[in-house]
Scaffold this motif. Structure first.
Motif, PDB file in Angstrom:
ATOM      1  N   LYS A   1      22.068  28.331  30.265  1.00  0.00           N
ATOM      2  CA  LYS A   1      23.279  28.465  31.055  1.00  0.00           C
ATOM      3  C   LYS A   1      24.107  29.615  30.495  1.00  0.00           C
ATOM      4  CE  LYS A   1      26.068  25.199  28.465  1.00  0.00           C
ATOM      5  NZ  LYS A   1      26.712  23.910  28.434  1.00  0.00           N
ATOM      6  N   THR A   2      24.947  30.167  31.339  1.00  0.00           N
ATOM      7  CA  THR A   2      25.843  31.246  30.962  1.00  0.00           C
ATOM      8  C   THR A   2      27.272  30.760  31.164  1.00  0.00           C
ATOM      9  OG1 THR A   2      24.236  32.885  31.716  1.00  0.00           O
ATOM     10  CG2 THR A   2      26.510  33.631  31.464  1.00  0.00           C
ATOM     11  N   ILE A   3      28.115  30.992  30.187  1.00  0.00           N
ATOM     12  CA  ILE A   3      29.521  30.650  30.306  1.00  0.00           C
ATOM     13  C   ILE A   3      30.214  31.769  31.086  1.00  0.00           C
ATOM     14  CG2 ILE A   3      31.656  30.179  29.035  1.00  0.00           C
ATOM     15  CD1 ILE A   3      29.403  28.039  28.745  1.00  0.00           C
ATOM     16  N   ILE A   4      31.018  31.404  32.063  1.00  0.00           N
ATOM     17  CA  ILE A   4      31.718  32.378  32.903  1.00  0.00           C
ATOM     18  C   ILE A   4      33.201  32.378  32.516  1.00  0.00           C
ATOM     19  CG2 ILE A   4      32.242  33.121  35.249  1.00  0.00           C
ATOM     20  CD1 ILE A   4      29.212  33.008  34.583  1.00  0.00           C
ATOM     21  N   LEU A   5      33.653  33.533  32.005  1.00  0.00           N
ATOM     22  CA  LEU A   5      35.051  33.707  31.604  1.00  0.00           C
ATOM     23  C   LEU A   5      35.603  34.952  32.286  1.00  0.00           C
ATOM     24  CD1 LEU A   5      34.628  33.122  27.760  1.00  0.00           C
ATOM     25  CD2 LEU A   5      35.734  31.565  29.364  1.00  0.00           C
ATOM     26  N   PRO A   6      36.383  34.806  33.351  1.00  0.00           N
ATOM     27  CA  PRO A   6      36.968  35.983  33.990  1.00  0.00           C
ATOM     28  C   PRO A   6      37.899  36.713  33.021  1.00  0.00           C
ATOM     29  CG  PRO A   6      37.196  34.055  35.393  1.00  0.00           C
ATOM     30  CD  PRO A   6      36.725  33.572  34.057  1.00  0.00           C
ATOM     31  N   PRO A   7      38.076  38.014  33.190  1.00  0.00           N
ATOM     32  CA  PRO A   7      39.015  38.747  32.340  1.00  0.00           C
ATOM     33  C   PRO A   7      40.407  38.118  32.403  1.00  0.00           C
ATOM     34  CG  PRO A   7      37.745  40.253  33.708  1.00  0.00           C
ATOM     35  CD  PRO A   7      37.428  38.867  34.183  1.00  0.00           C
ATOM     36  N   GLY A   8      41.063  38.007  31.255  1.00  0.00           N
ATOM     37  CA  GLY A   8      42.416  37.447  31.195  1.00  0.00           C
ATOM     38  C   GLY A   8      42.475  35.937  31.209  1.00  0.00           C
ATOM     39  N   THR A   9      41.323  35.267  31.095  1.00  0.00           N
ATOM     40  CA  THR A   9      41.294  33.804  31.103  1.00  0.00           C
ATOM     41  C   THR A   9      42.040  33.256  29.893  1.00  0.00           C
ATOM     42  OG1 THR A   9      39.170  33.764  32.245  1.00  0.00           O
ATOM     43  CG2 THR A   9      39.769  31.785  31.029  1.00  0.00           C
TER      44      THR A   9
ATOM     45  N   ILE B   1      39.602  30.318  41.094  1.00  0.00           N
ATOM     46  CA  ILE B   1      38.207  29.965  41.370  1.00  0.00           C
ATOM     47  C   ILE B   1      37.439  31.205  41.826  1.00  0.00           C
ATOM     48  CG2 ILE B   1      36.729  28.697  43.007  1.00  0.00           C
ATOM     49  CD1 ILE B   1      38.859  26.403  42.752  1.00  0.00           C
ATOM     50  N   LYS B   2      38.058  31.980  42.699  1.00  0.00           N
ATOM     51  CA  LYS B   2      37.441  33.218  43.185  1.00  0.00           C
ATOM     52  C   LYS B   2      37.121  34.154  42.024  1.00  0.00           C
ATOM     53  CE  LYS B   2      38.394  37.023  46.367  1.00  0.00           C
ATOM     54  NZ  LYS B   2      39.389  37.615  47.272  1.00  0.00           N
ATOM     55  N   ALA B   3      38.009  34.247  41.047  1.00  0.00           N
ATOM     56  CA  ALA B   3      37.772  35.105  39.883  1.00  0.00           C
ATOM     57  C   ALA B   3      36.549  34.647  39.092  1.00  0.00           C
ATOM     58  CB  ALA B   3      39.007  35.139  38.984  1.00  0.00           C
ATOM     59  N   VAL B   4      36.379  33.345  38.932  1.00  0.00           N
ATOM     60  CA  VAL B   4      35.203  32.823  38.222  1.00  0.00           C
ATOM     61  C   VAL B   4      33.935  33.171  38.992  1.00  0.00           C
ATOM     62  CG1 VAL B   4      34.008  30.739  37.421  1.00  0.00           C
ATOM     63  CG2 VAL B   4      36.491  30.951  37.090  1.00  0.00           C
ATOM     64  N   ILE B   5      33.937  32.917  40.289  1.00  0.00           N
ATOM     65  CA  ILE B   5      32.747  33.161  41.103  1.00  0.00           C
ATOM     66  C   ILE B   5      32.410  34.653  41.148  1.00  0.00           C
ATOM     67  CG2 ILE B   5      31.799  33.014  43.444  1.00  0.00           C
ATOM     68  CD1 ILE B   5      33.461  30.373  43.694  1.00  0.00           C
ATOM     69  N   GLU B   6      33.417  35.500  41.295  1.00  0.00           N
ATOM     70  CA  GLU B   6      33.166  36.944  41.322  1.00  0.00           C
ATOM     71  C   GLU B   6      32.687  37.458  39.969  1.00  0.00           C
ATOM     72  OE1 GLU B   6      36.730  38.688  42.964  1.00  0.00           O
ATOM     73  OE2 GLU B   6      36.068  38.253  45.022  1.00  0.00           O
ATOM     74  N   THR B   7      33.187  36.900  38.885  1.00  0.00           N
ATOM     75  CA  THR B   7      32.709  37.272  37.548  1.00  0.00           C
ATOM     76  C   THR B   7      31.226  36.935  37.399  1.00  0.00           C
ATOM     77  OG1 THR B   7      34.910  36.999  36.587  1.00  0.00           O
ATOM     78  CG2 THR B   7      33.051  36.918  35.062  1.00  0.00           C
ATOM     79  N   ALA B   8      30.801  35.876  38.079  1.00  0.00           N
ATOM     80  CA  ALA B   8      29.389  35.464  38.039  1.00  0.00           C
ATOM     81  C   ALA B   8      28.533  36.254  39.029  1.00  0.00           C
ATOM     82  CB  ALA B   8      29.277  33.974  38.345  1.00  0.00           C
TER      83      ALA B   8
END
Length: 129
Positions: A3-11, A59-66
């Motif tokens: 698995k990959t951890i998803i951390l958007p910038p500025g989280t 949520i959109k930021a997480v999905i777009e980061t992925a």
């Protein structure tokens, strides 16, 4: 399966032991998301529509980061503090999903912070269909 951890910038640092998102085999799982600022304070106190917008943008930021988009969302779990906010949540929600709608459920419950009015957890398939 890795698995990959998803951390958007500025989280910000989560208030509990979890990651904002994880991805495994092309599926993104977004943790329950509340309308928090970078210091984990609730924003837009008393405004369910603004909190919903903030939550869905997070949520959109997480999905777009992925590597995905909101069109890849297949399921949402929605938690609201008061049924009186249901219409406001739905109005904002519909704007984020203008085409085919993801499956979902919505329940009324207490949330982790008293000023939080809405929390949403999401599953998106960004890999092969």
């Amino acid at each position: 399966m890795p698995k990959t951890i998803i951390l958007p910038p500025g989280t910000s640092t989560p208030i509990a032991p979890f990651s904002p998102g994880t991805m495994a085999d092309g599926v993104v799982y977004v943790s329950g998301t509340l309308a928090f600022d970078k210091d984990n304070n609730v924003v837009h106190v008393g405004d369910a529509a603004a909190q919903t917008r903030h939550v869905l943008d997070s949520i959109k930021a997480v999905i777009e980061t992925a590597g995905g988009s909101m069109a890849d969302v297949t399921f949402n779990s929605i938690f609201i503090r008061d049924w009186a906010d249901y219409a406001a949540v739905n109005t904002v929600y519909a704007g984020y999903f203008p085409g085919d709608k993801p499956a979902r459920f919505c329940i009324q419950c207490g949330l982790v912070k008293p000023d939080a009015l809405v929390e949403i957890a999401t599953i998106a398939h960004v890999g092969k269909n």
